[in-house]
Scaffold this motif. Sequence first.
Motif, short mmCIF file in Angstrom:
data_model
loop_
_atom_site.label_atom_id
_atom_site.label_comp_id
_atom_site.label_asym_id
_atom_site.label_seq_id
_atom_site.Cartn_x
_atom_site.Cartn_y
_atom_site.Cartn_z
N LEU A 219 0.82 -1.20 0.00
CA LEU A 219 0.00 0.00 0.00
C LEU A 219 0.86 1.26 0.00
N ALA A 220 1.96 1.25 0.74
CA ALA A 220 2.87 2.41 0.75
C ALA A 220 3.50 2.61 -0.62
N TYR A 221 3.88 1.53 -1.30
CA TYR A 221 4.43 1.65 -2.65
C TYR A 221 3.41 2.22 -3.63
N VAL A 222 2.18 1.74 -3.55
CA VAL A 222 1.13 2.22 -4.46
C VAL A 222 0.84 3.70 -4.20
N VAL A 223 0.80 4.09 -2.95
CA VAL A 223 0.56 5.50 -2.60
C VAL A 223 1.69 6.37 -3.12
N ALA A 224 2.94 5.92 -3.00
CA ALA A 224 4.08 6.70 -3.49
C ALA A 224 4.03 6.84 -5.01
N ILE A 225 3.67 5.77 -5.70
CA ILE A 225 3.60 5.81 -7.17
C ILE A 225 2.49 6.75 -7.63
N ALA B 278 5.24 7.89 2.36
CA ALA B 278 5.05 7.61 0.94
C ALA B 278 4.51 8.85 0.22
N VAL B 279 3.61 9.58 0.84
CA VAL B 279 3.07 10.80 0.23
C VAL B 279 4.17 11.85 0.11
N VAL B 280 4.95 12.04 1.15
CA VAL B 280 6.02 13.04 1.13
C VAL B 280 7.07 12.66 0.07
N ILE B 281 7.43 11.41 -0.01
CA ILE B 281 8.41 10.97 -1.01
C ILE B 281 7.85 11.11 -2.41
N GLY B 282 6.57 10.83 -2.61
CA GLY B 282 5.95 11.02 -3.92
C GLY B 282 5.99 12.46 -4.37
N ILE B 283 5.70 13.38 -3.47
CA ILE B 283 5.74 14.81 -3.80
C ILE B 283 7.17 15.25 -4.08
N LEU B 284 8.11 14.85 -3.24
CA LEU B 284 9.49 15.28 -3.43
C LEU B 284 10.13 14.67 -4.67
N SER B 285 9.74 13.46 -5.04
CA SER B 285 10.31 12.86 -6.25
C SER B 285 9.79 13.57 -7.50
N ALA B 286 8.53 13.98 -7.50
CA ALA B 286 8.01 14.74 -8.64
C ALA B 286 8.69 16.10 -8.75
N LEU B 287 8.92 16.75 -7.64
CA LEU B 287 9.62 18.03 -7.65
C LEU B 287 11.06 17.86 -8.11
N PHE B 288 11.71 16.77 -7.69
CA PHE B 288 13.07 16.50 -8.12
C PHE B 288 13.16 16.28 -9.62
N VAL B 289 12.23 15.51 -10.16
CA VAL B 289 12.26 15.23 -11.59
C VAL B 289 11.96 16.50 -12.39
N LYS B 290 11.08 17.32 -11.92
CA LYS B 290 10.72 18.53 -12.65
C LYS B 290 11.86 19.55 -12.66
N TYR B 291 12.50 19.78 -11.51
CA TYR B 291 13.42 20.89 -11.40
C TYR B 291 14.89 20.51 -11.32
N LEU B 292 15.25 19.34 -10.84
CA LEU B 292 16.65 19.02 -10.61
C LEU B 292 17.18 17.83 -11.40
N CYS C 96 0.91 9.13 -5.96
CA CYS C 96 1.15 10.52 -5.55
C CYS C 96 2.21 11.18 -6.44
N SER C 97 3.26 10.44 -6.79
CA SER C 97 4.29 11.03 -7.64
C SER C 97 3.77 11.32 -9.05
N ILE C 98 2.94 10.45 -9.59
CA ILE C 98 2.39 10.69 -10.93
C ILE C 98 1.42 11.88 -10.92
N ILE C 99 0.58 11.96 -9.91
CA ILE C 99 -0.38 13.06 -9.83
C ILE C 99 0.33 14.40 -9.67
N VAL C 100 1.32 14.46 -8.80
CA VAL C 100 2.05 15.72 -8.60
C VAL C 100 2.84 16.07 -9.86
N ALA C 101 3.39 15.09 -10.55
CA ALA C 101 4.11 15.36 -11.80
C ALA C 101 3.17 15.91 -12.86
N LEU C 102 1.96 15.40 -12.92
CA LEU C 102 1.00 15.94 -13.88
C LEU C 102 0.54 17.34 -13.50
#
Length: 129
Positions: free
Chosen positions: A32-38, A96-110, A40-46
């Motif tokens: 469940l934590a893996y699914v939430v991270a995935i 998982a939510v925090v990591i999903g958000i931070l990974s999308a921000l990392f991919v977008k900007y860094l 959340c990261s896709i939604i924030v990236a979009l």
Amino acid sequence: MFDLVFDPIYFASFSNFYGLSNLSLSSFDILLAYVVAIVCSIIVALVLRLPLLPSKSYRYSFDVSALYPTPIIAIGILSIFLVLNYTFMYNGLVLAVVIGILSALFVKYLFDFVFPKPLDENAGEDINE
């Protein structure tokens, strides 16, 4: 040098110490934590306006998108935290939510600064020759 064998009697005294959560996470909680991270990261990236898929064909594309490498980075970082037994609150869901958000921000900007695109092999040649 290092004791890599898990001893639950020794580690039971350190449970819930500096963010170490319960030592008995079920496989459902981890999944469940893996699914939430995935998700959340896709939604924030979009939301950050990353494209869903790369512009070129998949094989030769070095463009970032919402489906790759954003969730891959999210589950990789979450795996590191789960292996270290740092799950924070609610069996790792908040983490998982925090990591999903931070990974999308990392991919977008860094991501392009950390992993630059390779040079084009035909950049120095003239097309007409």
